[in-house]
Design an enzyme around this catalytic site. Structure first.
Site, PDB file in Angstrom:
ATOM      1  N   ARG A  22      41.035  -3.772  24.049  1.00 48.88           N
ATOM      2  CA  ARG A  22      41.164  -4.170  22.785  1.00 48.88           C
ATOM      3  C   ARG A  22      40.752  -5.648  22.509  1.00 48.88           C
ATOM      4  O   ARG A  22      40.981  -6.258  23.499  1.00 48.88           O
ATOM      5  CB  ARG A  22      42.685  -4.093  22.495  1.00 48.88           C
ATOM      6  CG  ARG A  22      42.890  -2.895  21.737  1.00 48.88           C
ATOM      7  CD  ARG A  22      44.257  -2.910  21.582  1.00 48.88           C
ATOM      8  NE  ARG A  22      45.132  -3.836  20.895  1.00 48.88           N
ATOM      9  CZ  ARG A  22      46.419  -3.879  20.324  1.00 48.88           C
ATOM     10  NH1 ARG A  22      47.179  -2.585  20.638  1.00 48.88           N
ATOM     11  NH2 ARG A  22      47.093  -4.705  20.319  1.00 48.88           N
TER      12      ARG A  22
ATOM     13  N   ARG B 242      49.710 -14.248  20.193  1.00 51.75           N
ATOM     14  CA  ARG B 242      50.528 -12.881  19.485  1.00 51.75           C
ATOM     15  C   ARG B 242      51.872 -12.974  20.205  1.00 51.75           C
ATOM     16  O   ARG B 242      52.994 -12.800  19.606  1.00 51.75           O
ATOM     17  CB  ARG B 242      49.973 -11.726  20.109  1.00 51.75           C
ATOM     18  CG  ARG B 242      48.473 -11.437  19.463  1.00 51.75           C
ATOM     19  CD  ARG B 242      47.999 -10.323  20.067  1.00 51.75           C
ATOM     20  NE  ARG B 242      48.419  -8.950  20.415  1.00 51.75           N
ATOM     21  CZ  ARG B 242      48.168  -8.231  21.460  1.00 51.75           C
ATOM     22  NH1 ARG B 242      47.094  -8.411  22.197  1.00 51.75           N
ATOM     23  NH2 ARG B 242      49.011  -7.045  21.449  1.00 51.75           N
TER      24      ARG B 242
ATOM     25  N   LYS C 171      55.595  -0.170  23.411  1.00 52.70           N
ATOM     26  CA  LYS C 171      55.973   0.381  22.099  1.00 52.70           C
ATOM     27  C   LYS C 171      55.167   1.532  21.713  1.00 52.70           C
ATOM     28  O   LYS C 171      55.555   2.692  21.400  1.00 52.70           O
ATOM     29  CB  LYS C 171      55.938  -0.707  20.920  1.00 52.70           C
ATOM     30  CG  LYS C 171      56.559  -1.939  21.078  1.00 52.70           C
ATOM     31  CD  LYS C 171      56.927  -2.602  19.790  1.00 52.70           C
ATOM     32  CE  LYS C 171      55.153  -3.421  19.460  1.00 52.70           C
ATOM     33  NZ  LYS C 171      54.803  -4.235  20.754  1.00 52.70           N
TER      34      LYS C 171
ATOM     35  N   ARG D  45      45.212  -3.296  30.003  1.00 48.78           N
ATOM     36  CA  ARG D  45      45.114  -2.396  29.308  1.00 48.78           C
ATOM     37  C   ARG D  45      43.718  -1.686  28.894  1.00 48.78           C
ATOM     38  O   ARG D  45      42.969  -2.472  28.342  1.00 48.78           O
ATOM     39  CB  ARG D  45      46.207  -2.662  28.051  1.00 48.78           C
ATOM     40  CG  ARG D  45      45.899  -1.559  26.922  1.00 48.78           C
ATOM     41  CD  ARG D  45      46.768  -1.813  25.814  1.00 48.78           C
ATOM     42  NE  ARG D  45      46.616  -2.820  25.177  1.00 48.78           N
ATOM     43  CZ  ARG D  45      47.690  -3.329  24.016  1.00 48.78           C
ATOM     44  NH1 ARG D  45      48.595  -2.437  23.886  1.00 48.78           N
ATOM     45  NH2 ARG D  45      47.475  -4.347  23.417  1.00 48.78           N
TER      46      ARG D  45
ATOM     47  N   ARG E 219      57.833  -6.192  11.385  1.00 46.91           N
ATOM     48  CA  ARG E 219      57.266  -7.483  12.343  1.00 46.91           C
ATOM     49  C   ARG E 219      57.974  -8.574  11.836  1.00 46.91           C
ATOM     50  O   ARG E 219      57.951  -9.658  12.473  1.00 46.91           O
ATOM     51  CB  ARG E 219      56.032  -7.372  11.870  1.00 46.91           C
ATOM     52  CG  ARG E 219      54.979  -7.708  12.779  1.00 46.91           C
ATOM     53  CD  ARG E 219      55.006  -6.824  14.135  1.00 46.91           C
ATOM     54  NE  ARG E 219      54.016  -7.335  15.153  1.00 46.91           N
ATOM     55  CZ  ARG E 219      53.153  -6.584  15.466  1.00 46.91           C
ATOM     56  NH1 ARG E 219      53.211  -5.086  15.338  1.00 46.91           N
ATOM     57  NH2 ARG E 219      52.411  -6.803  16.480  1.00 46.91           N
TER      58      ARG E 219
HETATM   59  P1  AP5 Z   1      51.404  -0.581  24.954  1.00 48.02           P
HETATM   60  O1  AP5 Z   1      52.563   0.935  24.849  1.00 48.02           O
HETATM   61  O2  AP5 Z   1      50.004  -0.530  24.364  1.00 48.02           O
HETATM   62  O3  AP5 Z   1      52.349  -1.672  24.460  1.00 48.02           O
HETATM   63  P2  AP5 Z   1      52.887  -2.137  22.964  1.00 48.02           P
HETATM   64  O4  AP5 Z   1      54.094  -2.659  22.867  1.00 48.02           O
HETATM   65  O5  AP5 Z   1      52.302  -1.043  22.056  1.00 48.02           O
HETATM   66  O6  AP5 Z   1      51.751  -3.385  22.771  1.00 48.02           O
HETATM   67  P3  AP5 Z   1      50.474  -3.743  21.715  1.00 48.02           P
HETATM   68  O7  AP5 Z   1      50.009  -4.904  22.210  1.00 48.02           O
HETATM   69  O8  AP5 Z   1      49.865  -2.496  21.083  1.00 48.02           O
HETATM   70  O9  AP5 Z   1      51.723  -4.263  20.516  1.00 48.02           O
HETATM   71  P4  AP5 Z   1      51.404  -5.379  19.656  1.00 48.02           P
HETATM   72  O10 AP5 Z   1      52.694  -5.227  18.738  1.00 48.02           O
HETATM   73  O11 AP5 Z   1      50.917  -6.781  20.028  1.00 48.02           O
HETATM   74  O12 AP5 Z   1      50.110  -4.722  18.833  1.00 48.02           O
HETATM   75  P5  AP5 Z   1      50.072  -4.068  17.568  1.00 48.02           P
HETATM   76  O13 AP5 Z   1      48.889  -2.859  17.807  1.00 48.02           O
HETATM   77  O14 AP5 Z   1      51.167  -3.467  17.053  1.00 48.02           O
HETATM   78  O15 AP5 Z   1      51.372  -0.862  26.343  1.00 48.02           O
HETATM   79  C1  AP5 Z   1      50.825  -2.011  26.872  1.00 48.02           C
HETATM   80  C2  AP5 Z   1      50.020  -1.663  28.295  1.00 48.02           C
HETATM   81  O16 AP5 Z   1      51.131  -1.318  29.333  1.00 48.02           O
HETATM   82  C3  AP5 Z   1      49.274  -0.211  28.397  1.00 48.02           C
HETATM   83  O17 AP5 Z   1      48.185  -0.486  29.364  1.00 48.02           O
HETATM   84  C4  AP5 Z   1      50.316   0.719  29.021  1.00 48.02           C
HETATM   85  O18 AP5 Z   1      49.798   1.650  29.542  1.00 48.02           O
HETATM   86  C5  AP5 Z   1      51.222  -0.389  29.943  1.00 48.02           C
HETATM   87  N1  AP5 Z   1      52.737   0.015  30.149  1.00 48.02           N
HETATM   88  C6  AP5 Z   1      53.467   0.611  28.903  1.00 48.02           C
HETATM   89  N2  AP5 Z   1      54.702   0.637  29.277  1.00 48.02           N
HETATM   90  C7  AP5 Z   1      54.559   0.508  30.771  1.00 48.02           C
HETATM   91  C8  AP5 Z   1      55.506   0.724  31.818  1.00 48.02           C
HETATM   92  N3  AP5 Z   1      56.907   0.999  31.448  1.00 48.02           N
HETATM   93  N4  AP5 Z   1      55.264   0.213  33.071  1.00 48.02           N
HETATM   94  C9  AP5 Z   1      54.019  -0.210  33.388  1.00 48.02           C
HETATM   95  N5  AP5 Z   1      52.866  -0.149  32.510  1.00 48.02           N
HETATM   96  C10 AP5 Z   1      53.504   0.049  31.230  1.00 48.02           C
HETATM   97  O19 AP5 Z   1      49.337  -5.154  16.517  1.00 48.02           O
HETATM   98  C11 AP5 Z   1      48.360  -5.592  16.680  1.00 48.02           C
HETATM   99  C12 AP5 Z   1      48.043  -6.773  15.522  1.00 48.02           C
HETATM  100  O20 AP5 Z   1      47.896  -5.881  14.304  1.00 48.02           O
HETATM  101  C13 AP5 Z   1      48.901  -7.542  15.418  1.00 48.02           C
HETATM  102  O21 AP5 Z   1      48.769  -8.901  16.223  1.00 48.02           O
HETATM  103  C14 AP5 Z   1      48.666  -7.898  13.996  1.00 48.02           C
HETATM  104  O22 AP5 Z   1      47.687  -8.745  13.632  1.00 48.02           O
HETATM  105  C15 AP5 Z   1      48.614  -6.665  13.258  1.00 48.02           C
HETATM  106  N6  AP5 Z   1      49.538  -5.922  12.673  1.00 48.02           N
HETATM  107  C16 AP5 Z   1      50.132  -4.928  13.355  1.00 48.02           C
HETATM  108  N7  AP5 Z   1      51.379  -4.365  12.733  1.00 48.02           N
HETATM  109  C17 AP5 Z   1      51.612  -5.414  11.676  1.00 48.02           C
HETATM  110  C18 AP5 Z   1      52.652  -5.529  10.949  1.00 48.02           C
HETATM  111  N8  AP5 Z   1      53.709  -4.722  10.791  1.00 48.02           N
HETATM  112  N9  AP5 Z   1      52.493  -6.708  10.120  1.00 48.02           N
HETATM  113  C19 AP5 Z   1      51.543  -7.500  10.170  1.00 48.02           C
HETATM  114  N10 AP5 Z   1      50.319  -7.272  11.125  1.00 48.02           N
HETATM  115  C20 AP5 Z   1      50.575  -6.280  11.825  1.00 48.02           C
END
Ligand code: AP5
Length: 227
Positions: free
Chosen positions: A160, A171, A13, A127, A88
């Site tokens: 991270r 998660r 994402k 990552r 979310r």
């Molecule tokens: P990446 O692009 O980083 O993936 P992502 O889907 O963004 O993964 P996240 O781990 O950031 O998502 P998340 O939803 O758990 O975390 P968030 O920060 O929102 O890609 C991942 C890896 O794969 C990278 O190394 C990339 O290079 C690689 N890659 C990507 N695409 C690829 C492809 N096509 N092929 C090969 N490799 C690829 O949230 C973190 C925490 O914050 C949550 O757990 C929660 O505690 C809190 N939080 C955030 N938002 C909310 C909310 N709205 N409500 C409540 N709590 C929240």
């Protein structure tokens, strides 16, 4: 135009939202980035969010919804935004609908990046991200040109804290319980588009752009499947 990215942790994402936002000249709103920044700066929000994030739980809606609504009212989001990590759960989706409705807008398209669970786990384990500009990397599939150094700004790369295997497991559970129901939420509204997120990053970006262009042209995506 308002685009929402949906998908499990590691689905890509953040990677795709930043590419799309730049291509379309829209604001990129990542709640994960905002919360991690607050934790690093030890703000009141960061202090309250830290424990939830370390455990892989969602931060309470009361902390997250206001920050997104406030962010949407800033000037760079006036033409639209690409949201990554929000909504979310269903209450957050309803709050987003209300905030956009007040601006005479709505979610134009929800792009679901479909990726199987073993691939998600491998992605999170490898990552890295830039500690300055937050550009994402992967040690196997998306390595920086120079090990440990960001291609875009030269900053040092870090991993991270919530990418530890036990936290990743929680998660993923939280995603399936609380976030996956949003697929039906947006499908019922006719704005869900599925993209095969297992393809290489540039191919996924092309597919994403294709479904977004279709939605922009008002072709009623709608609940389409790419890849
Ligand atoms: P990446 O692009 O980083 O993936 P992502 O889907 O963004 O993964 P996240 O781990 O950031 O998502 P998340 O939803 O758990 O975390 P968030 O920060 O929102 O890609 C991942 C890896 O794969 C990278 O190394 C990339 O290079 C690689 N890659 C990507 N695409 C690829 C492809 N096509 N092929 C090969 N490799 C690829 O949230 C973190 C925490 O914050 C949550 O757990 C929660 O505690 C809190 N939080 C955030 N938002 C909310 C909310 N709205 N409500 C409540 N709590 C929240």
């Amino acid at each position: 135009m308002y685009v929402v990215f949906l998908g499990a942790p590691g689905a890509g994402k953040g990677t795709q939202a930043s590419v799309l936002a730049e291509k379309l000249g829209l604001a990129h709103i990542s709640t994960g980035d905002v919360l991690r920044d607050a934790v690093r700066r030890e703000t009141e929000l960061g202090k309250q969010a830290k424990g939830y994030m370390e455990r892989g739980e969602l931060v309470p809606d009361a902390l997250v919804v206001d920050l997104v609504v406030d962010r949407l009212s800033q000037e760079d989001a006036a033409r639209g935004a690409v949201l990554d990590g929000f909504p979310r759960n269903v209450p957050q989706a309803r709050a987003l609908d209300d905030a956009l409705k007040a601006r005479g807008a709505a979610v134009d398209i929800a792009v679901y990046l479909r990726v199987p669970e073993p691939v998600l786990i491998a992605r999170l384990a490898g990552r890295w991200e830039c500690s300055i500009c937050r550009a994402p990397y992967h040690e196997l599939t998306n390595p920086p040109r120079r090990a440990g150094v960001c291609d875009q700004c030269g900053g040092p790369l870090t991993q991270r804290a919530d990418d530890r295997p036990e936290t990743v497991k929680r998660r993923l559970q939280v995603y399936f319980e609380q976030t996956a129901p949003l697929l039906d939420y947006y499908r019922e509204r006719g704005v869900l588009a599925e993209v095969d997120g297992e393809r290489p990053i540039p191919e996924v970006a092309e597919q994403v752009l294709a479904v977004v262009r279709r939605a922009e042209a008002g072709e009623g995506s709608r609940t389409s499947r790419e890849g």
